[in-house]
Design an enzyme around this catalytic site. Structure first.
Site, PDB file in Angstrom:
ATOM      1  N   TRP A 147       6.881   2.730 -16.400  1.00 18.39           N
ATOM      2  CA  TRP A 147       6.164   1.752 -15.578  1.00 18.39           C
ATOM      3  C   TRP A 147       5.283   0.879 -16.497  1.00 18.39           C
ATOM      4  O   TRP A 147       4.587   1.389 -17.369  1.00 18.39           O
ATOM      5  CB  TRP A 147       5.274   2.465 -14.535  1.00 18.39           C
ATOM      6  CG  TRP A 147       4.462   1.462 -13.764  1.00 18.39           C
ATOM      7  CD1 TRP A 147       4.868   0.747 -12.676  1.00 18.39           C
ATOM      8  CD2 TRP A 147       3.129   1.042 -14.046  1.00 18.39           C
ATOM      9  NE1 TRP A 147       3.876  -0.106 -12.275  1.00 18.39           N
ATOM     10  CE2 TRP A 147       2.790   0.056 -13.104  1.00 18.39           C
ATOM     11  CE3 TRP A 147       2.187   1.383 -15.018  1.00 18.39           C
ATOM     12  CZ2 TRP A 147       1.548  -0.586 -13.076  1.00 18.39           C
ATOM     13  CZ3 TRP A 147       0.948   0.751 -15.002  1.00 18.39           C
ATOM     14  CH2 TRP A 147       0.636  -0.218 -14.034  1.00 18.39           C
ATOM     15  N   ASP A 181       0.851 -10.838  -0.598  1.00 15.13           N
ATOM     16  CA  ASP A 181       1.390  -9.554  -1.067  1.00 15.13           C
ATOM     17  C   ASP A 181       0.975  -8.426  -0.125  1.00 15.13           C
ATOM     18  O   ASP A 181       0.620  -8.642   1.039  1.00 15.13           O
ATOM     19  CB  ASP A 181       0.930  -9.320  -2.522  1.00 15.13           C
ATOM     20  CG  ASP A 181       1.919  -8.500  -3.333  1.00 15.13           C
ATOM     21  OD1 ASP A 181       1.876  -7.263  -3.225  1.00 15.13           O
ATOM     22  OD2 ASP A 181       2.732  -9.088  -4.068  1.00 15.13           O
ATOM     23  N   ASP A 182       0.987  -7.223  -0.616  1.00 16.04           N
ATOM     24  CA  ASP A 182       0.749  -5.999   0.150  1.00 16.04           C
ATOM     25  C   ASP A 182      -0.582  -6.057   0.931  1.00 16.04           C
ATOM     26  O   ASP A 182      -1.564  -6.611   0.443  1.00 16.04           O
ATOM     27  CB  ASP A 182       0.687  -4.856  -0.877  1.00 16.04           C
ATOM     28  CG  ASP A 182       0.794  -3.502  -0.231  1.00 16.04           C
ATOM     29  OD1 ASP A 182       0.806  -3.437   1.006  1.00 16.04           O
ATOM     30  OD2 ASP A 182       0.864  -2.510  -0.982  1.00 16.04           O
ATOM     31  N   ARG A 217       2.843   7.652  -4.312  1.00 22.64           N
ATOM     32  CA  ARG A 217       2.007   6.593  -3.740  1.00 22.64           C
ATOM     33  C   ARG A 217       1.786   6.850  -2.245  1.00 22.64           C
ATOM     34  O   ARG A 217       1.755   5.931  -1.442  1.00 22.64           O
ATOM     35  CB  ARG A 217       2.669   5.234  -3.947  1.00 22.64           C
ATOM     36  CG  ARG A 217       1.657   4.140  -4.274  1.00 22.64           C
ATOM     37  CD  ARG A 217       2.331   2.787  -4.344  1.00 22.64           C
ATOM     38  NE  ARG A 217       1.403   1.781  -4.811  1.00 22.64           N
ATOM     39  CZ  ARG A 217       1.375   0.533  -4.388  1.00 22.64           C
ATOM     40  NH1 ARG A 217       2.224   0.113  -3.483  1.00 22.64           N
ATOM     41  NH2 ARG A 217       0.508  -0.317  -4.864  1.00 22.64           N
ATOM     42  N   LYS A 250       9.156 -11.234  -0.966  1.00 22.69           N
ATOM     43  CA  LYS A 250       9.168 -10.340  -2.119  1.00 22.69           C
ATOM     44  C   LYS A 250       9.530  -8.970  -1.551  1.00 22.69           C
ATOM     45  O   LYS A 250       8.780  -8.412  -0.742  1.00 22.69           O
ATOM     46  CB  LYS A 250       7.779 -10.332  -2.764  1.00 22.69           C
ATOM     47  CG  LYS A 250       7.645  -9.386  -3.954  1.00 22.69           C
ATOM     48  CD  LYS A 250       6.274  -9.558  -4.615  1.00 22.69           C
ATOM     49  CE  LYS A 250       5.961  -8.477  -5.620  1.00 22.69           C
ATOM     50  NZ  LYS A 250       4.557  -8.522  -6.057  1.00 22.69           N
ATOM     51  N   TRP A 251      10.687  -8.459  -1.935  1.00 26.56           N
ATOM     52  CA  TRP A 251      11.191  -7.170  -1.416  1.00 26.56           C
ATOM     53  C   TRP A 251      10.863  -6.106  -2.457  1.00 26.56           C
ATOM     54  O   TRP A 251      11.463  -6.059  -3.514  1.00 26.56           O
ATOM     55  CB  TRP A 251      12.699  -7.292  -1.196  1.00 26.56           C
ATOM     56  CG  TRP A 251      13.388  -6.044  -0.722  1.00 26.56           C
ATOM     57  CD1 TRP A 251      13.432  -4.842  -1.356  1.00 26.56           C
ATOM     58  CD2 TRP A 251      14.158  -5.878   0.481  1.00 26.56           C
ATOM     59  NE1 TRP A 251      14.166  -3.939  -0.635  1.00 26.56           N
ATOM     60  CE2 TRP A 251      14.630  -4.550   0.496  1.00 26.56           C
ATOM     61  CE3 TRP A 251      14.499  -6.718   1.544  1.00 26.56           C
ATOM     62  CZ2 TRP A 251      15.434  -4.049   1.531  1.00 26.56           C
ATOM     63  CZ3 TRP A 251      15.295  -6.215   2.557  1.00 26.56           C
ATOM     64  CH2 TRP A 251      15.753  -4.899   2.558  1.00 26.56           C
ATOM     65  N   ASP A 252       9.898  -5.254  -2.114  1.00 25.57           N
ATOM     66  CA  ASP A 252       9.407  -4.264  -3.072  1.00 25.57           C
ATOM     67  C   ASP A 252       9.999  -2.882  -2.764  1.00 25.57           C
ATOM     68  O   ASP A 252      10.470  -2.626  -1.646  1.00 25.57           O
ATOM     69  CB  ASP A 252       7.875  -4.222  -2.984  1.00 25.57           C
ATOM     70  CG  ASP A 252       7.229  -3.781  -4.287  1.00 25.57           C
ATOM     71  OD1 ASP A 252       7.918  -3.185  -5.134  1.00 25.57           O
ATOM     72  OD2 ASP A 252       6.010  -4.024  -4.449  1.00 25.57           O
ATOM     73  N   ASN A 292       8.686   0.968  -4.015  1.00 20.97           N
ATOM     74  CA  ASN A 292       7.695   1.535  -4.923  1.00 20.97           C
ATOM     75  C   ASN A 292       7.764   3.032  -5.182  1.00 20.97           C
ATOM     76  O   ASN A 292       6.769   3.611  -5.607  1.00 20.97           O
ATOM     77  CB  ASN A 292       6.290   1.188  -4.421  1.00 20.97           C
ATOM     78  CG  ASN A 292       5.889  -0.205  -4.871  1.00 20.97           C
ATOM     79  OD1 ASN A 292       6.235  -0.629  -5.964  1.00 20.97           O
ATOM     80  ND2 ASN A 292       5.185  -0.927  -4.021  1.00 20.97           N
ATOM     81  N   CYS A 297      11.850  -6.522  -6.358  1.00 19.12           N
ATOM     82  CA  CYS A 297      10.757  -5.945  -7.138  1.00 19.12           C
ATOM     83  C   CYS A 297      10.818  -4.441  -6.889  1.00 19.12           C
ATOM     84  O   CYS A 297      11.248  -4.009  -5.827  1.00 19.12           O
ATOM     85  CB  CYS A 297       9.449  -6.528  -6.580  1.00 19.12           C
ATOM     86  SG  CYS A 297       7.944  -5.698  -7.135  1.00 19.12           S
ATOM     87  N   ASP A 330       4.928  -4.816 -13.723  1.00 23.11           N
ATOM     88  CA  ASP A 330       3.539  -4.888 -13.245  1.00 23.11           C
ATOM     89  C   ASP A 330       2.580  -5.107 -14.401  1.00 23.11           C
ATOM     90  O   ASP A 330       1.398  -5.339 -14.181  1.00 23.11           O
ATOM     91  CB  ASP A 330       3.162  -3.600 -12.502  1.00 23.11           C
ATOM     92  CG  ASP A 330       3.602  -3.649 -11.051  1.00 23.11           C
ATOM     93  OD1 ASP A 330       3.955  -4.745 -10.573  1.00 23.11           O
ATOM     94  OD2 ASP A 330       3.603  -2.593 -10.394  1.00 23.11           O
TER      95      ASP A 330
HETATM   96  C1  GLA Z   1       4.150  -2.993  -6.655  1.00 22.81           C
HETATM   97  C2  GLA Z   1       4.529  -4.377  -7.144  1.00 22.81           C
HETATM   98  C3  GLA Z   1       3.291  -5.230  -7.277  1.00 22.81           C
HETATM   99  C4  GLA Z   1       2.560  -5.308  -5.953  1.00 22.81           C
HETATM  100  C5  GLA Z   1       2.240  -3.909  -5.456  1.00 22.81           C
HETATM  101  C6  GLA Z   1       1.683  -3.946  -4.048  1.00 22.81           C
HETATM  102  O1  GLA Z   1       3.476  -2.286  -7.622  1.00 22.81           O
HETATM  103  O2  GLA Z   1       5.213  -4.296  -8.353  1.00 22.81           O
HETATM  104  O3  GLA Z   1       3.630  -6.526  -7.714  1.00 22.81           O
HETATM  105  O4  GLA Z   1       3.367  -5.999  -5.021  1.00 22.81           O
HETATM  106  O5  GLA Z   1       3.399  -3.086  -5.439  1.00 22.81           O
HETATM  107  O6  GLA Z   1       1.415  -2.695  -3.556  1.00 22.81           O
END
Ligand code: GLA
Length: 733
Positions: free
Chosen positions: A199, A366-367, A443, A476-478, A480, A526, A548
């Protein structure tokens, strides 16, 4: 470019513009063998290449030594448990619990291809191939049929391979491994290049000598991963950016993969690539088919740089959606590192106003905009707006952003569910987990079971409802976290081994369906930064969030590694705050902007808090970026020097296809006491053309010929301090 069957030699010759690939069928028994992959060769002498030495070992000639033959023949697709002890390409378990499988040739077809970019196909694939060779083979004992596909393109020096298994027997079997390809070639004292990381430090180039034995690059994390990328190169020991043989392989897949180089007991080399057989067990009933993802093969005699440019052209012309591949990308600002979870509509609007002032095109929220989410612990899956943060809801916010004359983009993490969420209380059986076993959280979230069509429908509907309700141009499709506790309450137990692959197919299905209903939608994929930077994601999203780690100096090797096969126009790079939030390093605005100008530039910092000096600098850098963004989208990339290798400086060039224009960026990372000026030789220019070079380093522009710039080089004065970046704009006079 052509694919031909030369019947007198029982040989298939696949020619791209500058390369040739040959496979042949043995005189007896129909074993499918590899003959040659390298520089283009003429038809006249191809029979010379055939290894007649194998003939005396053919089982028909020497049945008592069948095992010797099986363990040394250069198979195009290796069976298992039938005498070949090298890595197999296919493994099965038949109804009797036996595991032997091996294929021999039946017939072939050569298909003329067309555009063929269809989101309803389960697996992303390269489009606009010109021709495809299909080799039909079978295991006559088991009644299994195998198809090997080899595709070429009009102009690209690349071959795309994949395989397909069809169970034509009267009983079901378990398929426990089906790779996309293997390649048996002579060893030439090669090195291997892989992209390794973690990461925040994705895709660092690693190069090492290939010693005897097996060298595995893989993921079993459910995504292509930070740790390894589905890319491997095999290069001559002396190969560098400009010379030497370079073979590159890249798998069009976003889940568990393996890519392995093996030096055999005879010193030969077997390379193989495909879905990782670990956590993979597919039930194939009578008449069912399993298809592998595509593997891209590139050979270049022009070193690593030559190989990279073939990949870049291929992906821009045949993988990234044609409506986006060469079109200008939005200059966006993302609020993540500006606010994290701590924002409301007023804060977002204040960022948007400033963004408009400095020349940005889009605001990405974003989030933290949904459910009751104010930290990473809740609400994933509850895709409705948090009105206590965003008063008036998304429709009102989007309208206000549009009034400021900015487009709007929105973050989702669709594949996930938080234990504390309405979705989890309504559907506790939708998460991937094993009942009775404490789920392994990451997470504080769990992964949804995308093998379940109801889950896929829920995800699609949640996103589509929002997209239908307001003017959202970009998502933005994340993703995690990694997959653990593999178990599905939807799949029957005999199909549990299908979960990892069905999960990946689920992601493709939802993204494909979204693009079908919203063809204008720009998806940026992402995954905790860049854990899903792979060709399959590029099929759906023209650019991918790279890492990140947004710090400029750290980004140098991340971006260099990513560009070894992925085009600069797919590498998302943001200008972030200084000191940087991830590594606390302080770097000047110019350096941050020039490093972010390596790919698709965006901003990710609280611009409402910047000094007026920094705002002016940023504005100027954005204007500058606009003047070179076309080169980044359409030009050729040349790696000039690598901080990863020299520990002092980094530099790269982008040259227009007609060689009339170029930009060269140089970053002095470490100032050393005894450093003098640097003399850096450029690349990719027309040697006979006269160029004007402009840079803040020169009080007046210089004019020099391409051959001087490339042979004698350009002199860059010693900066006397760390983290200085210079940009040189080069134009034909
Ligand atoms: C991931 C993404 C970041 C951001 C966070 C939000 O880590 O890589 O760019 O969007 O999530 O929780």
């Amino acid at each position: 470019m052509s694919i031909r069957y030369l019947s007198e030699y029982k040989l298939f010759k696949i020619d791209t513009v500058n390369t040739t690939y040959i496979l042949s069928i043995t005189d007896t028994e129909g074993f499918i063998g590899h003959v040659y992959y390298g520089k283009l060769i003429s038809d006249d002498d191809v029979n010379y290449l055939l290894r007649t030495s194998y003939n005396k070992w053919l089982p028909s000639q020497l049945p008592s030594e069948r095992n010797n033959f099986m363990d040394m023949f250069p198979f195009e697709f290796a069976g298992s448990n039938t005498g070949d002890f090298r890595e197999s390409s296919i493994e099965i378990e038949d109804i009797n619990g036996n595991r032997s499988v091996n294929f021999t040739y039946d017939r072939y077809e050569i298909i003329k291809e067309g555009f063929n970019r269809n989101h309803e196909d389960l697996m992303p694939s390269l489009y606009n191939k010109s021709e495809t060779l299909v080799i039909f083979a079978s295991d006559k004992v088991l009644g299994l049929n195998l198809k090997l596909y080899y595709s070429i393109f009009d102009k690209e020096d690349a071959i795309v391979r994949r395989s397909e298994l069809i169970n034509n027997s009267s009983t079901s079997i378990y398929l426990t491994k089906l790779l996309s390809m293997n390649l048996d070639i002579d060893n030439d004292d090669y090195d291997m290049i892989t992209l390794h990381g973690n990461w925040g430090r994705e895709r660092k180039i690693e190069r090492y000598k290939i010693n005897p034995g097996k060298h595995l690059v893989s993921s079993i994390r459910g995504r292509s991963s930070h740790q390894e990328n589905p890319f491997t190169a095999i290069v001559q020991k002396n190969a560098d950016q400009t010379k030497g043989d370079a073979y590159g392989f890249n798998l069009v897949y976003s889940g568990n993969f393996m890519s392995q180089v093996e030096v055999t007991q005879f010193g030969d080399l077997r390379f193989c690539m495909g879905i990782n057989p670990k956590n993979f067990k597919f039930l194939l009933e009578t008449n069912e088919t399993f298809s592998s993802p595509e593997a891209v093969l590139v050979y270049s005699p022009n070193g690593i740089g030559g190989m990279s440019r073939v990949f870049h052209n291929l992906y821009r012309n045949h993988l990234i959606a044609p409506n986006f591949a060469y079109s200008k990308r939005p200059l966006l600002i993302n609020n993540w590192e500006a606010t994290y979870f701590d924002f409301d509509d007023e804060k977002i609007i204040s960022i948007a106003k400033k963004a408009k002032e400095i020349g940005l095109d889009m605001l990405v929220l974003d989030d933290g905009w949904f459910g009751t989410r104010s930290d990473p612990n809740t609400s994933l899956g509850d895709w409705f707006v948090n009105e206590s943060k965003l008063k008036g809801g998304l429709t009102s916010l989007v309208a206000k952003i549009n009034e400021i004359d900015l487009d709007f983009g929105l973050w989702f993490e669709p594949e996930m569910v938080s234990p504390v969420s309405m979705l989890n209380s309504m559907h506790p059986d939708w998460a991937i987990k094993i009942s009775d076993r404490e789920p392994c959280l990451a997470r504080n979230q769990m992964v949804l079971d995308l093998s379940n069509p109801e889950v896929r429908e829920y995800i699609f509907d949640s996103i589509a409802t929002i997209l239908r309700s307001c003017n959202i141009k970009y998502i933005k499709w994340d993703m995690n976290r990694q997959l653990t506790d593999l178990s599905s309450s939807f799949l029957p137990k005999e199909r549990m081994g299908e979960l990892s692959h069905r999960y990946v197919l689920g992601v493709y299905e939802i993204q494909g369906k979204l693009l079908k209903e919203f063809p204008y939608l720009f998806i940026e994929n992402c995954s905790s930064g860049g854990a899903r930077f792979d060709p399959a994601m590029l099929y759906f999203s023209p650019q991918i969030w790279t890492s990140d780690d947004t710090e400029a100096i750290e980004r140098l090797s991340i971006q260099e590694g990513t560009a070894i096969c992925y085009p600069l126009s797919s590498i998302s790079c943001h200008i972030a705050a200084s000191p940087n939030h991830v590594v606390r390093r302080e770097t000047p605005m110019n350096t941050r902007a020039r490093v972010a100008s390596f790919g698709v530039l965006g901003c990710e910092l609280d611009i409402t808090q910047l000094s007026s000096d920094d705002i002016n600098l940023l504005k100027a850098e954005l204007e500058d970026y606009n003047s070179i963004s076309d080169l980044i989208l359409k030009g050729d990339y040349y790696r000039i020097s690598s901080f990863n290798e020299n520990n002092t400086h980094d530099s790269w060039m982008i040259v227009s296809k007609d060689k009339r224009e170029a930009v060269f960026t140089f970053v002095q990372v470490v100032a050393r006491h005894n450093n003098r000026e640097f003399r850096i030789r450029l690349n990719g220019l027309d040697p006979n053309c006269l160029y004007r070079i402009e840079s803040e380093l020169f009080s007046e522009s210089m004019t020099l010929h391409g051959n001087v710039l490339m042979n004698a080089g350009i002199i860059i004065p010693y900066a006397g301090k760390d983290y200085v970046a210079y940009q040189f704009k080069i134009k034909a006079v």
